[in-house]
Scaffold this motif. Structure first.
Motif, short mmCIF file in Angstrom:
data_model
loop_
_atom_site.label_atom_id
_atom_site.label_comp_id
_atom_site.label_asym_id
_atom_site.label_seq_id
_atom_site.Cartn_x
_atom_site.Cartn_y
_atom_site.Cartn_z
N HIS A 75 0.77 -1.42 -0.08
CA HIS A 75 0.20 -0.09 0.06
C HIS A 75 1.06 1.15 -0.38
N ASP A 86 6.03 3.06 6.24
CA ASP A 86 5.55 1.54 6.51
C ASP A 86 3.74 2.93 4.50
N ASP A 87 4.37 2.09 4.21
CA ASP A 87 4.04 1.26 3.62
C ASP A 87 5.27 1.18 2.10
N GLU A 99 -4.93 1.64 3.02
CA GLU A 99 -4.86 0.42 3.57
C GLU A 99 -4.70 1.84 5.54
N GLU A 100 -4.21 2.79 5.06
CA GLU A 100 -4.55 3.18 6.59
C GLU A 100 -5.45 3.16 7.29
N ASP A 125 3.67 -5.30 3.39
CA ASP A 125 3.71 -4.78 4.39
C ASP A 125 4.39 -4.88 5.49
N VAL A 126 4.78 -3.54 6.57
CA VAL A 126 5.97 -3.47 6.85
C VAL A 126 5.15 -4.25 8.78
#
Ligand code: MN
Ligand code: MN
Length: 476
Positions: free
Chosen positions: A110, A273-274, A303-304, A350-351
């Motif tokens: 993302h 991120d990310d 995504e967040e 992703d992280v």
């Protein structure tokens, strides 16, 4: 051989090893890792919003020969194509030798990041303080106190009454002005902030961005400072107050990515991120030539805030992309699309949280990821009893980890934190809903969601190697 030595060798043979990438790295490897990080830092400086990330990735991809998918009549192995969805979500595709109907290899990241957005009616004047400010609404999970008293930039688009688009990027050039959320001085903070809970030291409605302090030279005008700011914006961009409601203006840290530590082994920057996975999955697919299976790097928005909306991973973007690709093989039935997705496999890029030496207590140290120990394969995310987790199958964990061993990708397994400590999700569960075999896989980050996130250069490069190995792989 003594009895003691024998025992040790059994331990060596049977115990899991997880060593630092730096430990046995020769000069050449370290140089490779450091050189790679330079491109990554440039990307972070260029791409501070999802729109900027997509624009940057696509313009670089075009230089490498990627073409718009709808411009290609008939796809063949080795063809490189891309799709862009509303400037905020995109996919790069390298067509494989095997039919797409047999499934694809997908790396999904993302490219949105936590930030602060403007409200639809942002601008106001405070007559007591004699300043003009913007009201804001933060985006994603930020610790609001981290965003005060740092230089901030404004990036985004705004449309005029006539429908003309204006692109804005203010605060990035050293000669640009910047903007600030002004915190309370410690001398007077004893009650107002001192008695609040840590998470509420700064409240959402206190994130008021300082944007002006000088009055307009006009006797007739009541709100002189606000009007002065509007006049400056009108002179520069041709916009007026109403236009803020047809805009997407994002407030992000104005600083650039930097090396961290005397040894320069880490990168400190906003937006890792990310975009760390966005960048590494981009450079990975850039190196894929004529893979066995069709390789796709896809970059999602939102995504967040839960992967919602028609640019997020919960949208039907993947289904439509697969349908468009399958049309080239003469497959247009819905079943063919769903079947190809069911035969596909993905890394949810992703992280994960790296161990912060000062706050080790939040981790189960046996299951926590160490910075500099390679990319993290995260079998499950979620929180408090694996809720909202994809939880990868053992069979797939077996495939992915054996692949990384075979391709000499530095990797480790990890979990976000202690079982009842908190948690977090990724796009993994939305990708796997389509039947795609999925596991989370990305580098560790320290100070995640802060304006200065930290990552190891070793892990950044390991992620590039991991995504490339995966995109070129076949799971028999
Ligand atoms: Mn993320
Ligand atoms: Mn996040």
């Amino acid at each position: 051989m003594t009895e003691k030595k024998k025992k040790k060798s059994v331990e060596e043979k049977l115990s899991l090893k997880n060593e630092s990438v730096w430990k046995d790295a020769d000069k050449k490897t370290i140089k490779e890792i450091f050189d790679y990080a330079e491109g990554y830092k440039e990307f972070l400086n260029e791409a501070k919003t999802e729109r900027e990330a997509v624009a940057h990735i696509i313009s670089e991809a075009e230089k490498l020969g990627f073409k718009p998918l709808d411009s290609v009549k008939k796809l063949k192995a080795g063809d490189k194509v891309y799709v862009v969805n509303r400037e905020k979500n995109a996919a790069l595709v390298v067509i494989g030798k095997k039919p797409i109907s047999e499934g694809v290899n997908l790396v999904g990241s993302h490219i949105d990041a936590p930030r602060v957005d403007l409200k639809v009616h942002p601008i106001y004047e405070d007559s007591d303080g004699e300043m003009a400010l913007f009201k804001t609404h933060y985006y994603g999970g930020i610790k609001k106190y981290q965003w005060v008293n740092i230089p901030l930039a404004i990036h985004g688009v705004i449309y005029t009454k006539e429908g003309k688009r204006v692109d804005m990027k203010i605060g990035e050039d050293d000669s640009d002005e910047v903007f600030v959320f002004a915190d309370l001085l410690p001398h007077l903070a004893r009650k107002t902030q001192g008695e609040r809970k840590g998470t509420a030291v700064i409240e959402g409605e206190e994130l008021n961005l300082l944007v002006g302090s000088m009055p307009i030279d006009d006797k007739e005008t009541k709100a002189k400072i606000k009007t002065n700011v509007l006049k400056i914006l009108n002179d520069r961009f041709g916009i007026m107050e109403e236009d803020f409601l047809r805009a997407e203006l994002e407030i992000v840290p104005a600083w650039k990515a930097r090396d961290v530590g005397f040894d320069r082994g880490m990168v400190g920057a906003y937006g890792q991120d990310d975009r760390i996975c966005g960048y590494t999955s981009f450079t990975a697919i850039a190196e894929v030539k004529k893979p066995e299976r069709t390789a796709i790097s896809v970059f999602f928005d939102k995504e967040e805030i839960g992967s919602d909306g028609n640019t997020g991973a919960q949208s039907n973007f993947l289904v439509i992309l697969m349908a468009e690709l399958l049309k080239h093989e003469g497959n247009t039935a819905m079943f063919d699309v769903l079947d190809a997705l069911r035969r596909s496999m993905a890394l949810s890029a992703d992280v994960d949280a790296g161990i912060n030496p000062t706050y080790k207590n939040v981790h189960d140290l046996r299951n926590a990821a160490k910075i500099g120990h390679g990319i993290i394969v995260t079998k499950f995310t979620g929180s408090g009893g694996k809720y909202s987790s994809n939880d990868a199958h053992a069979e797939y964990m077996s495939f992915v980890t054996r692949l990384f061993n075979e391709k000499k990708v530095p990797w480790q397994a990890g979990e976000l934190g202690k079982v009842d400590e908190g948690g977090g999700g990724t796009i993994a569960k939305y990708i796997s809903q389509h039947g795609v075999e999925t596991v989370d896989c990305g580098p560790g980050v320290i100070s995640m969601h802060s304006p200065m996130e930290l990552s190891s250069k070793a892990d950044i490069y390991a992620s590039h190697l991991a995504y490339k190995a995966f995109l070129e792989s076949v799971w028999d």
